[in-house]
Each structure stands twice: as structure tokens, then as C-alpha cells.
Scaffold this active site. Sequence first.
Site, PDB file in Angstrom:
ATOM      1  N   ASP A 152       0.823  -1.088   0.049  1.00  0.00           N
ATOM      2  CA  ASP A 152      -0.007   0.009   0.047  1.00  0.00           C
ATOM      3  C   ASP A 152       1.075   1.198   0.014  1.00  0.00           C
ATOM      4  O   ASP A 152       1.480   1.576   0.935  1.00  0.00           O
ATOM      5  CB  ASP A 152      -1.012  -0.114   1.461  1.00  0.00           C
ATOM      6  CG  ASP A 152      -2.014   1.212   1.210  1.00  0.00           C
ATOM      7  OD1 ASP A 152      -1.691   2.106   0.505  1.00  0.00           O
ATOM      8  OD2 ASP A 152      -3.076   0.786   1.734  1.00  0.00           O
ATOM      9  N   HIS A 187      -3.583   0.417  -2.644  1.00  0.00           N
ATOM     10  CA  HIS A 187      -4.409   1.377  -1.964  1.00  0.00           C
ATOM     11  C   HIS A 187      -6.087   1.264  -2.201  1.00  0.00           C
ATOM     12  O   HIS A 187      -6.330   1.807  -3.517  1.00  0.00           O
ATOM     13  CB  HIS A 187      -3.963   2.686  -1.746  1.00  0.00           C
ATOM     14  CG  HIS A 187      -4.773   3.354  -0.500  1.00  0.00           C
ATOM     15  ND1 HIS A 187      -4.758   3.017   0.867  1.00  0.00           N
ATOM     16  CD2 HIS A 187      -5.855   4.224  -0.587  1.00  0.00           C
ATOM     17  CE1 HIS A 187      -5.382   3.991   1.567  1.00  0.00           C
ATOM     18  NE2 HIS A 187      -6.152   4.694   0.836  1.00  0.00           N
TER      19      HIS A 187
END
Length: 363
Positions: free
Chosen positions: A291, A322
Amino acid sequence: GHCRLLCKPSALAQHLVRSLARSAALRGRRWPWLRWPQLQMLWQLLQPPEPEPVVARELLQLPDAGLVALDWLVGPWGAAGGGGGISSPVLLLIPNAAGKVTGGLLQLGLRALERGFIPVIFNRRGHNGCPLTTPRLQPFGDPGDLREAVTYLRCRHPSASLLAVSEGSGSGLLLAYLGESGSSSRLAAAACLSPIFRGRDWFEAGMPWLYEWPLLLHLKQGLSRYTGALAEVVDTDRLLGSRSLRELEETLFCRTRSRPTSWESYWERNEPLRDADEAAVPVLCLCSADDPVRGPPARSLPRELFRSSPYFFLLLTPHGGHCGFPRRGPGRCWAHEAVLEYFRAMAEFLRTEERRKGLPRPR
């Protein structure tokens, strides 16, 4: 699918492992460009939902005369709840902290609608076209307005299970609400997609410009509509001239004209996990190790929380970006299917426990 479930051993955890192991979502064909998390994130954010949902807005007045907006997804079919009955579960969708309702969040709402849920999006004061009737916005981890919305949903659907799912930085609000409310949260289960666990660290570390600048511009565009009202409480020139999310947050909530406070004091009241030990509702946090927004797992994932609390479950995948988690075929995001499977497993487990213990269903 190379996912790992980190949690404290329990009967609930064993049931969840068995349910997720059977889920086709975790065995589906994934995005071929796994090493490009930024591209995965953009692909998921920019793709419009299919089909385009129809939304019915309802404004909820708060005790201080402020307003929040509840957007009920009625689908492309024009029937509220997609055919869900009076006791169909209500799914509360919480956008990111900038109030951006992404195509991914709408897609999750449509998938839930098809499966008999009643999805509704929670919009904070001044976000997503919600009128700002008081010179006050909602701080990062202040769950007061969310609590009013949950109370209203419980009154409107008294016999339905109430569930909640948040996306990205919006998880700070949901996690703060669960910790502050404890066993009185009125929720049956919750889930967080790519959550931000440590708010202060996240603001101070900054994010890739590819994510920060669009969010910053989105926030400024919304705030520019209310400069006249906000001028009473903040320096609007400094606010609209902010060059980072941290500067904007600090100007909006710390350097106020009436009650200025320090950055440290602000986060003492607004950290998402400040009361995490009090949470009493199962929470699935779906995170990817790559992420680019949350930051490196070593400093951004509170692994000890998942090892010690029986209510927190971390589903960690090596790739997904993300709020991306892309896959080929219908649905586009395998995390959405995993979240809906998690809610189904939670409902099944609770029904089994009620039958085993002979407990009456709560009214």
C-alpha cells in the site's frame, strides 16, 4: 491467494478462516501487473461503477443544527434496497476522510444491493454536496456525527442487522467510533478497506503526490464554497493556500480563532485506535503489504492489536495497492467479495451461537 489472516485464536476466528478459505474471491485470477500498486490504485479509483447507481439523498439534522447526508443506493432498477425486505441488513458505507465517493465504494454498494443488503453512504458535514449549516467540520477521528447517523438508522430499521464498511482514511472515523462506543455501537460487524491506523503518523509522513494532490484539490474545492461561513473561525486564505493535507488539517482544526489547540492535543482526541481496547464488534481490516498510501507495514500496521484483541482481524495480502485489490472479470475488486463473504460468515456464526445458547434475538 497468498493472503494471511492475523488474529487471536478463537471459535470466531476458526469460523472466519473456514469461510474465507471457501471464498472464490480469494482464489480468482488477479491483476497481471502486481508490482505496480500505484497503477492498481488509479485503475480502481478512475473506473466508473457498472451499472451506474441511482442514489436517493436524505439530510439528517444534528443536535447543533448541522447536517450530514445519507445517500441510499437504490440501484439502476429504481427500487430501494434492490428488493431487500424489511429485515434486510443495512450496510453503512463510509468514504475516505476527504469525502470522495470513489467508483470502488459505489461498486461495493451495488454488489451489496444485488445480494439483498440495503446500502447507504454516510457523507460528513460539507462533503459531497452536503450543505454546511454551521461553521464546523468533522475532525479526523471525531465519531459524534457518525453516532447520530447510526442511531437514526437503527430507529429506521429496528429489526435489521446494521453493518459498516469504510474505505481508506475514512476508516479512522469508523475505528474511533467502535472504540469509543464499545458494546453500545449498535453494529453487528464492521470492515475496513486499506485503513489508516495511525492518523498523526500518516499526516506527518505525507503521501505520494499522485494521491495527496488530488485529495487536497478535492478538499479545497469543497471548502471554497463555504469560505464566508468558515472565515469566522479559521484563516481561509491560509486554508485554501495549504500545500499538504497536514497543513490543511492543522489550519482547519488546530489554528482556529475561537479555540486554538496544539497538534499534539488534537491527536490525543482523534487517533483512530485511542480506545481500540474497548471495541466489542468484529472488525475485518483488509490491507496490502505494498500500500503506497498507508506506508510500510512495519510502522503502519498495529500487529499487536490483532494478536491481542478477539475482535480485530487482519487479512493481509502481498499486493493490491491502496483500495485497489483488482482482479479480472466481473466485480473488478476481489476485496469487495471478501468483505461481503465476511459479513455472511459473521451472520452465520451469530445465528449458530444463538441457537447453541438458546438466546433470544435482540429486539
